[in-house]
Design an enzyme around this catalytic site. Structure first.
Site, PDB file in Angstrom:
ATOM      1  N   GLU A 223       0.218  10.736   1.049  1.00  0.00           N
ATOM      2  CA  GLU A 223      -1.175  10.280   1.070  1.00  0.00           C
ATOM      3  C   GLU A 223      -1.569   9.800   2.453  1.00  0.00           C
ATOM      4  O   GLU A 223      -2.701  10.044   2.918  1.00  0.00           O
ATOM      5  CB  GLU A 223      -1.369   9.157   0.041  1.00  0.00           C
ATOM      6  CG  GLU A 223      -2.829   8.746  -0.171  1.00  0.00           C
ATOM      7  CD  GLU A 223      -3.289   7.605   0.740  1.00  0.00           C
ATOM      8  OE1 GLU A 223      -4.477   7.245   0.682  1.00  0.00           O
ATOM      9  OE2 GLU A 223      -2.477   7.075   1.523  1.00  0.00           O
ATOM     10  N   GLU A 224      -0.650   9.110   3.124  1.00  0.00           N
ATOM     11  CA  GLU A 224      -0.972   8.495   4.411  1.00  0.00           C
ATOM     12  C   GLU A 224      -1.182   9.507   5.537  1.00  0.00           C
ATOM     13  O   GLU A 224      -1.642   9.143   6.617  1.00  0.00           O
ATOM     14  CB  GLU A 224       0.140   7.509   4.809  1.00  0.00           C
ATOM     15  CG  GLU A 224       0.314   6.317   3.877  1.00  0.00           C
ATOM     16  CD  GLU A 224      -0.827   5.319   3.952  1.00  0.00           C
ATOM     17  OE1 GLU A 224      -1.808   5.593   4.681  1.00  0.00           O
ATOM     18  OE2 GLU A 224      -0.744   4.278   3.277  1.00  0.00           O
TER      19      GLU A 224
ATOM     20  N   ASP B  66       0.870  -1.171   0.000  1.00  0.00           N
ATOM     21  CA  ASP B  66       0.000   0.000   0.000  1.00  0.00           C
ATOM     22  C   ASP B  66       0.910   1.225   0.000  1.00  0.00           C
ATOM     23  O   ASP B  66       1.436   1.595   1.045  1.00  0.00           O
ATOM     24  CB  ASP B  66      -0.885  -0.039   1.242  1.00  0.00           C
ATOM     25  CG  ASP B  66      -1.729   1.205   1.442  1.00  0.00           C
ATOM     26  OD1 ASP B  66      -1.793   2.055   0.526  1.00  0.00           O
ATOM     27  OD2 ASP B  66      -2.304   1.363   2.541  1.00  0.00           O
TER      28      ASP B  66
END
Length: 352
Positions: free
Chosen positions: A209-210, A177
């Site tokens: 993104e995280e 991911d």
């Protein structure tokens, strides 16, 4: 480079949110072989362009986005005995941290392990609850002075886990991911080498993104695509999960349906998959948050957006697991989709 080798290289590299410089270089070196232009923007997004063959006046712009950052840890404090306190960067399942081997990126890379008080010396109340991050520490086997000479508050920490193959086409490792999504973009670009496409294709490996879809926000604002397609991972079926919230590994990528997805893009992706006999699955996602699709959809005055996800087990752990077949099929789907997009289709997206 084959998809498995590329994904393995990406998985084994470190690229915690805010520290993606090394992983970006690896991706750049490979994608530059399949694109016409490549650059890194101010925030660190890696943006590539494969030019279409349409006229310059009205060529559609398609943006693929997959994030290259991964979850990790950050040093918060060093106590008088040389034990390191830490916090999380992104959403880590803290239950999986105890006993993990880690690397601390200080003045040099220092190996350590994550420890906590063992059950033998816990009280009854402590034994009946999960250990929290604040009660864990990193032990690098050195005293306070040596640790403080090498490591500082703010240094990043990553779990050590080597990418490995399981039976069939299954693989496991950290940061799948969303290094899987980056690998899908590579597969799409390889497929497009033999296909005509009118549209300009921007493939973006986004950052952060995280920690709040930041890279997708700025890169979409810069590119202003006519179509945005985000590639991320979704939950794969495993014991204890419901069918409606998961997808089968090896049965094709998931064409997500929900409020963040433009209905005409969803239908076009399904039609393309069926036309080219590409397996796919459908999942309904009622919330747009959690992937770069949210940022792409609401950029500027709004971008028609779709979301493709790769089924993944054990998300946000160091043993994420997927099927390589789904990556290949997702790349084929996107390449054939891109090859069919023209100005007339883009104009039709404005009419519901």
């Amino acid at each position: 480079m084959e998809n498995k080798e590329f994904l393995e290289e990406l998985s084994n590299y470190t690229g915690i949110s805010g520290g993606e410089k090394k992983i970006s270089k690896v991706i750049k070196d490979i994608l530059s072989n399949f694109t016409d232009e490549i650059k890194t923007d101010t925030l660190g997004n890696l943006i590539t362009l494969k030019k279409g063959e349409g006229s310059s006046a009205d060529k559609p712009k398609i943006m693929l986005a997959a994030h290259m950052d991964e979850i990790g840890l950050m040093v918060k404090d060093i106590d008088d005995d040389g034990f390191i306190k830490f916090t999380t960067v992104g959403g880590i399942d803290q239950r999986t941290l105890i006993g993990q081997e880690v690397s601390v990126y200080g003045k040099e890379v220092v190996s350590g392990i994550i420890g906590a008080k063992p059950p033998h010396v816990q009280n009854k109340k402590e034994r009946n609850r999960a250990i929290k991050v604040k009660d864990m520490h990193i032990d690098v086997g050195r005293g306070e002075k040596e640790v403080k000479d090498l490591i500082s508050v703010g240094d990043l920490v990553v779990t050590e886990r080597e990418f490995s193959e399981l039976d069939g086409n299954r693989v496991t490792g950290k940061a799948l991911d969303d290094r899987a999504g980056v690998t899908v973009m590579l597969e799409c670009l390889k497929e497009l080498q033999r296909l005509y496409h009118e549209a300009d294709l921007y493939s973006v490996a986004t950052v952060q993104e995280e920690v709040g879809v930041r890279g997708a926000t700025t890169s979409t604002y810069n590119i202003v695509p006519d179509i945005g397609i985000v590639i991320d991972v979704g939950h794969g079926k495993m014991p204890g999960t419901s069918d409606e919230d998961t997808a089968e590994l090896g049965d094709g990528s998931v064409i997500v349906l929900g409020p963040q997805v433009h209905p005409k893009l969803h239908e076009k992706l399904k039609e393309t998959a069926e036309e080219y006999d590409i397996p796919y699955q459908i999942n309904a996602e009622t919330t747009p948050r959690g992937t770069d699709a949210f940022a792409v959809q609401v950029a500027r005055s709004g971008i028609p957006t779709a979301l493709i996800s790769i089924p993944l087990r054990y998300m946000h752990t160091s043993v994420e697991t997927l099927d390589l077949t789904d990556i290949k099929q997702a790349g084929r789907l996107l390449a054939n989709f891109v090859s069919q997009i023209d100005s007339e289709f883009v104009e039709g997206l404005r009419c519901f």
